[in-house]
Design a protein around this motif. Structure first.
Motif, PDB file in Angstrom:
ATOM      1  N   LEU A  68      35.499  31.688  35.394  1.00  0.00           N
ATOM      2  CA  LEU A  68      36.826  32.202  35.042  1.00  0.00           C
ATOM      3  C   LEU A  68      37.966  31.269  35.443  1.00  0.00           C
ATOM      4  N   GLN A  91      32.770  38.536  43.563  1.00  0.00           N
ATOM      5  CA  GLN A  91      32.051  37.358  44.065  1.00  0.00           C
ATOM      6  C   GLN A  91      33.050  36.214  44.206  1.00  0.00           C
ATOM      7  N   PHE A 102      38.032  35.595  41.198  1.00  0.00           N
ATOM      8  CA  PHE A 102      39.114  35.136  40.311  1.00  0.00           C
ATOM      9  C   PHE A 102      39.549  36.231  39.338  1.00  0.00           C
ATOM     10  N   CYS A 103      38.611  37.037  38.911  1.00  0.00           N
ATOM     11  CA  CYS A 103      38.940  38.099  37.951  1.00  0.00           C
ATOM     12  C   CYS A 103      39.518  39.334  38.634  1.00  0.00           C
ATOM     13  N   THR A 104      39.334  39.443  39.951  1.00  0.00           N
ATOM     14  CA  THR A 104      39.529  40.719  40.637  1.00  0.00           C
ATOM     15  C   THR A 104      40.982  41.211  40.679  1.00  0.00           C
ATOM     16  N   ARG A 137      32.494  36.958  35.142  1.00  0.00           N
ATOM     17  CA  ARG A 137      31.279  36.177  34.869  1.00  0.00           C
ATOM     18  C   ARG A 137      30.291  36.274  36.031  1.00  0.00           C
ATOM     19  N   CYS A 138      30.744  36.838  37.177  1.00  0.00           N
ATOM     20  CA  CYS A 138      29.882  36.811  38.366  1.00  0.00           C
ATOM     21  C   CYS A 138      29.078  38.090  38.569  1.00  0.00           C
ATOM     22  N   THR A 139      29.709  39.246  38.396  1.00  0.00           N
ATOM     23  CA  THR A 139      29.122  40.468  38.966  1.00  0.00           C
ATOM     24  C   THR A 139      28.240  41.259  38.011  1.00  0.00           C
TER      25      THR A 139
HETATM   26  S1  FES Z   1      34.042  37.833  40.611  1.00  0.00           S
HETATM   27 FE1  FES Z   1      33.944  35.850  39.664  1.00  0.00          FE
HETATM   28  S2  FES Z   1      34.636  36.253  37.683  1.00  0.00           S
HETATM   29 FE2  FES Z   1      34.570  38.215  38.568  1.00  0.00          FE
END
Ligand code: FES
Ligand code: FES
Length: 857
Positions: free
Chosen positions: A341, A94, A97-99, A132-134
C-alpha cells in the motif's frame, strides 16, 4: 486560497491538486496516507467531510471549501485510544499503512449504525479500502468489537509462544508512526522521475531545457551527472540508475531524469517537460521466444538467458516409461503486482560532515548503502541508510527503486531531497512475481507412490537480474513440492525480456512450482483412484527421505504429515457434507540457503532505570519482526514487555542482508536470544552493548555437486483446504493448517496466514499484471489488479502445528512466505471437484454464477 475547518480549527491553504495534498504537504497532517492519489482506489486517505467518510485525494479544494474536515488527529483522545487499541488487540493491522483510513471509515459507520452494524455490512463498506496484509478477517473482528461498544486493551505479548498485540500497534493504527513520505526536514526539496516512453528504444537525445525553466525547479539530473557507477543491482550490477543519451531503454520503468523542485507537484509537472527523442526498437516480450532471439533484450548485455538451474537424480525418461500412471501438463502462471500500500519513497539528507543520510523503506539497508556509495563514488561509511518501517513490501522493495537517483540529487545539491513514487510509477518500476511456464511429467505406480518427475520451467524475468535467477532456482528446488520422488530431472531458465522486471515476491518461485505439482498430484490421484488426501499422505516427505535436489530431510519434516493429520477431519467432514473440496499441500524454505554464509547480529543494552533496548537491523514491514525481537528478550531476560524498546540500528555493523525469505523471525530470534544470554552471563550491566549472533553456515549450493546437499536449513509446511458450495459455486471457507515450528506469537502468526491466503486466493482466481506486445503493463490501477475485496473474502480458519526445526532457535520455521504456497493448488482441486475441469493456467476465475466473485467492483 481555500478556507475550511480542520479538526475544529479554521485553516487556509494554497493551490493543491486535491485535499489530501493540502493536508499532507501544507498543513502537515499525515495520518491520511497517500497510497494511490489521485485515483481514489485504496482508501488510505479517508477523512470525514462534514461527518461523512470520503477519500480526500478525490476531493478538489473547491469542493473542500467551507467544509468541516476531520482526520484521526481530530478524534477525541478516548475515541482514538479505543479504536487503535481494538485494532491492535485483534491483530487487525500489520504494516499499518491502510489502518488510519479504515479507522476513519469505521468511526463513520459506527456513528451511523451503532451496535446494529453487522460484519457483512462492514465488509461491504470496507470495499473502498485495500489492505494487502491482513486478508481483512481480523479487521472485521475488530470492527465487531467496536460496534459492540467494547474497549479492549492492546496488551503486549510476553515470552515466546504468547499471544499479544504487535509492538507499536496503536501508534501504527493512528498513523502516528511515520513512513518515509511522512518525514519532513528543513529546506527539503522534492524529486520526480521522468520514466521511459518505450520499453526498448535507443535514447537519441534528452532535452531538459523546458523542465529546468519551469518555475520552482531547482535542478534536473540525468546520467551525465552521475559521480560514480551507472549500474546497480543486488546480485548482478546490471540495472542503470539512469539511461543516458546514446543508451537504450530496456523496460518502461527505466529512469531518464530526476527533476528536483520546491514542491512535489512542481517536480511532477516539470518531469513531463523533459523531452526525450528515441529510435524505437522491437521489444522482446515472449520469454520462450527470447531464449533463442538473435537480438539482446537488454542494453549492452549479451544473450537473453539470465540463468539456468538444473539438477537430476536417476534416469527420468526410463522411470516415467516404467510408471503405471503418468501425467503430462503445461502449467502457466501469471505476472503479479505486489500492491503494497505504501509507494516507494526515499529521503536523502546531506550532513555537514560530508556524509549522506538516506531514509529508506527498502528491505536491505546494507545493500542500499553499498549501491548508493557506488553511484556516488564515495566510501560506504559515508552513507548511513536509516531503516524506516515500511507500508508493506512482500519482496517488492528488495531492489533499489528511487534511492540511487534521490541520493545523487541530495549529494550534488547539498540539500535534502525526498522522492515519492506515484502508484503508476511504482507499478512500472519495481519487480513483480514471475510468470512461469512449467511443463511437468509425473509418474506413479498402482499404489499411487510417485516414481518420477520431469519439469521444465521458463520464467519471464524482465530486463534486469534483480533476484530473478534465485527465484527460478527456488522454483526448481521446490519443483517436487513436499513429496518424496526417487527420480527427478528439473531445469528452470530465467529469461531476460522487455516486460516488467520480475524478482522477489512472497513465496519466491515456490508458489508457481507447487501450483504445477499439486495439479499433477490431483490428476494422478484421479488416475489411480485415490482421494486427494490419501495421495498426498502416502507421498509426503518424512525424516530420512531424499527430497528434491537431494537433501535428506531431517526431523523437522515431521511437520508435513502433522499438517495433513490436522486437516484430515475437516477434509473428511467437508467431503461427507457433499461439498466440492480441494486440498493443497506445500513446503517452503526459510532463509537463503544454497551455501550462503548467513551471519546475523543483534545488540541488547540495559539502561540504569531497568529498561532494555534491543537493536537489530531487519526491516519491519508488517510481518512483526520487532514483536519477535521483543518476545525473545522477554523470554530470555524475564523482564516485562513494557521495559523493552526495539530499535532498528543501521549505524552498527549488524548487517543482516535482505529481510526476505522469512529470515527475519528465524534469524532475528536467534541473534537476540544469543545477545540476551551473553548479557545474563555478564550480569546485564547497564550501558554495555551485548552483541549476539546467529549463523547458518551449513547449507550447500547445487554447484558443489554433492549427492545429498543441505540446500536449506529450515522448511515450513502447510496443508490448505478450499471448500466450495456446489449450489452457489462460491467458496464456503478456507482452512489453513500451518506447521510453523514454534509460533512466537500465535495472534500475529494467524494474521500472516490469513493475509497470505487472501493473497493466494487472488493469485488463484483473479490477480494479474499482464504486459502487452509493447512491454506495457495493461492493468495500471489498483482496482484493475483483481485483488479480492473484503466482502468476497471467505472465512479463513487457521490451525497452527508446531513440529520444531532442529538447529533453529526455539524450533521456529517462519511463516511469512509459505502462506500462499498451497492455495492456488487447493482452489484448482476444488474447482475440478465442482465441474470436472482440470485447470492449468492462473488466474482461474470462479465459474460463471459463483456467488463470490473476486474484484468485481
Ligand atoms: S496492514 Fe498493511 S495494508 Fe493493511
Ligand atoms: S490515496 Fe486516496 S484513495 Fe488512495
Amino acid at each position: 486560497m481555500t478556507q475550511f475547518t480542520l479538526n475544529g480549527k479554521p485553516v487556509e491553504v494554497g493551490d493543491h491538486p486535491h485535499l489530501l495534498a493540502a493536508l499532507r504537504e501544507e498543513l502537515g497532517v499525515t495520518s491520511p496516507k497517500d497510497g494511490c492519489s489521485p485515483s481514489g482506489q485504496c482508501g488510505c486517505c479517508t477523512v470525514l467531510i462534514d461527518g461523512k467518510a470520503s477519500v480526500s485525494c478525490l476531493i478538489s479544494l473547491d469542493k473542500a471549501a467551507g467544509k468541516s474536515i476531520t482526520t484521526l488527529e481530530g478524534f477525541d483522545d478516548a475515541e482514538r485510544e479505543r479504536f487503535a487499541a481494538a485494532f491492535a488487540a485483534a491483530g487487525a493491522l500489520q504494516c499499518g499503512f491502510c489502518t488510519p483510513g479504515i479507522l476513519v471509515r469505521v468511526k463513520a459507520l459506527i456513528d451511523k449504525k451503532g451496535s446494529a452494524l453487522t460484519r457483512e455490512e462492514a465488509g461491504r463498506f470496507l470495499g473502498a479500502h485495500l489492505c494487502r496484509c491482513t486478508g481483512y478477517t481480523k479487521i472485521l473482528d475488530a470492527v465487531e468489537v467496536l460496534a459492540r461498544g467494547e474497549s479492549p486493551q492492546a496488551v503486549l505479548p510476553g515470552g515466546v509462544g504468547t499471544r499479544g498485540a504487535r509492538y507499536e500497534g496503536t501508534a501504527l493504527a493512528l498513523g502516528d508512526r511515520g513512513y518515509v513520505d511522512d518525514l519532513r526536514v528543513p529546506g527539503m526539496l522534492h524529486g520526480a522521475l521522468r520514466l521511459a516512453d518505450h520499453a526498448r528504444a535507443d535514447v537519441v537525445r534528452i532535452d531538459t531545457t523546458a523542465a529546468r525553466a519551469w518555475p520552482g525547479v531547482e535542478a534536473v539530473f540525468t546520467a551525465a551527472d552521475l559521480p560514480g557507477d551507472l549500474r546497480v543491482g543486488i546480485i548482478h550490477t546490471d540495472w542503470p540508475v539512469f539511461i543516458p543519451e546514446g543508451g537504450r531503454t530496456s523496460y518502461l520503468g527505466d529512469v531518464l531524469a530526476l527533476v528536483v523542485a520546491d514542491s512535489r507537484q512542481t517536480a511532477r509537472e516539470a518531469a513531463q517537460l523533459v523531452e526525450v527523442s528515441y529510435r524505437p526498437l522491437r521489444p522482446l516480450t515472449d520469454a520462450v521466444a527470447a531464449i533463442d532471439d538473435p537480438e539482446n533484450a537488454v542494453w549492452e548485455l549479451d544473450g537473453n538467458v539470465l540463468s539456468r538451474s538444473v539438477y537430476r537424480r536417476g534416469d527420468v525418461d526410463k522411470a516415467l516409461a516404467a510408471s503405471a500412471h503418468t501425467v503430462h501438463e503445461v502449467f502457466q502462471t501469471q505476472r503479479v503486482e505486489h500492491a503494497f500500500l505504501e509507494p516507494e519513497s526515499t529521503l536523502a539528507v546531506p550532513g555537514p560532515d560530508g556524509t549522506l543520510k538516506v531514509f529508506s523503506g527498502g528491505q536491505g539497508v546494507w545493500d542500499d548503502r553499498n549501491q548508493i556509495a557506488a553511484v556516488l563514488a564515495i566510501a560506504p561509511e559515508k552513507v548511513v541508510v536509516e531503516q524506516v518501517s515500511n507500508g508493506g513490501a512482500f519482496g517488492g522493495k528488495e531492489d533499489m527503486s528511487n534511492q540511487g537517483q534521490t541520493a545523487v540529487a541530495a549529494w550534488l545539491l547539498k540539500r535534502p531531497v525526498k522522492c515519492t513514487l506515484s502508484r503508476e510509477e511504482s507499478f512500472l518500476v519495481h519487480p513483480k512475481r514471475h510468470p512461469i511456464r512449467m511443463e511437468y511429467w509425473v509418474g506413479c505406480d498402482d499404489d499411487g507412490m510417485l516414481t518420477a518427475l520431469k519439469a521444465r520451467m521458463i520464467g519471464d524475468s524482465g530486463p534486469y537480474a534483480s533476484v530473478g535467477m534465485k527465484v527460478l532456482e527456488r522454483a526448481a528446488g521446490h519443483a517436487s513440492g513436499p513429496y518424496r520422488l526417487p527420480v527427478i530431472d528439473v531445469e528452470a531458465i530465467a529469461v531476460r525480456t522487455n516486460n516488467s522486471v520480475c524478482g522477489a515476491f512472497r513465496g519466491f518461485g515456490a508458489n508457481q512450482a507447487q501450483f504445477a505439482m499439486e495439479g499433477a498430484i490431483d490428476r494422478l490421484a484421479a488416475e489411480v483412484g485415490l482421494s486427494a488426501f490419501e495421495m498426498r499422505y502416502r507421498n509426503a516427505v518424512t525424516p530420512g527421505v531424499v527430497w528434491g535436489p537431494g537433501q535428506v530431510m531431517d526431523v523437522g519434516s515431521l511437520g508435513a504429515r502433522a499438517c495433513l493429520d490436522a486437516i484430515r477431519p475437516v477434509y473428511e467432514q467437508a467431503v461427507a457434507d457433499g461439498k466440492a473440496v480441494g486440498l493443497g499441500f506445500g513446503l517452503k524454505n526459510s532463509g537463503l540457503g544454497n551455501g550462503f554464509l548467513e551471519i546475523i547480529k543483534a545488540v541488547v543494552r540495559f539502561s540504569e532505570d531497568g529498561g532494555v533496548e534491543v537493536r537489530h537491523c531487519w526491516t519491519e514491514m508488517g510481518q512483526g519482526v520487532h514483536t519477535v525481537a521483543l518476545q525473545v528478550a522477554v523470554e530470555e531476560l524475564g523482564v516485562g514487555a513494557d521495559r523493552v524498546r526495539v530499535v532498528v540500528d543501521t549505524t552498527r555493523e549488524l548487517g543482516a542482508g535482505q529481510t526476505t525469505g522469512s529470515r527475519g523471525t528465524v534469524m532475528g530470534a536467534g541473534a537476540v536470544a544469543d545477545a540476551c544470554r551473553r548479557a545474563l552471563a555478564d550480569g546485564c550491566r547497564p550501558g554495555v552493548d551485548y552483541e549476539g549472533e546467529y549463523r547458518v553456515d551449513w547449507t550447500n549450493s547445487l554447484e558443489e555437486g554433492l549427492e545429498n546437499p543441505v540446500i536449506h536449513s529450515v522448511f515450513s509446511y502447510a496443508a490448505q483446504l478450499v471448500v466450495i458450495d456446489r449450489e452457489t459455486g462460491g467458496i464456503d471457507k478456507v482452512v489453513a493448517v500451518h506447521d510453523v515450528g514454534r509460533a512466537v506469537n500465535p495472534l500475529l502468526c494467524e494474521g500472516q496466514i490469513q493475509g497470505s491466503v487472501h493473497m493466494g486466493l487472488g493469485y488463484a482466481l483473479s490477480e494479474e499484471f499482464p504486459c502487452d506486445e509493447e512491454g506495457r503493463p495493461k492493468n495500471m490501477t489498483l482496482r484493475s489488479l483483481g485483488i479480492i475485496r473484503p466482502k468476497d473474502v471467505p472465512p479463513i480458519e487457521v490451525m497452527l502445528v508446531e513440529a520444531p526445526q532442529p538447529r533453529s532457535p526455539y524450533g521456529i520455521k517462519g511463516v511469512g512466505e509459505i502462506g500462499l504456497v498451497p492455495t492456488a493448488g487447493a482452489v484448482a482441486g476444488a474447482l475440478h471437484d465442482l465441474d470436472g475441469l482440470w485447470r492449468a493456467t492462473l488466474p482461474m476465475h470462479l465459474p460463471v454464477g459463483a456467488a463470490a466473485t473476486a474484484a468485481d467492483e
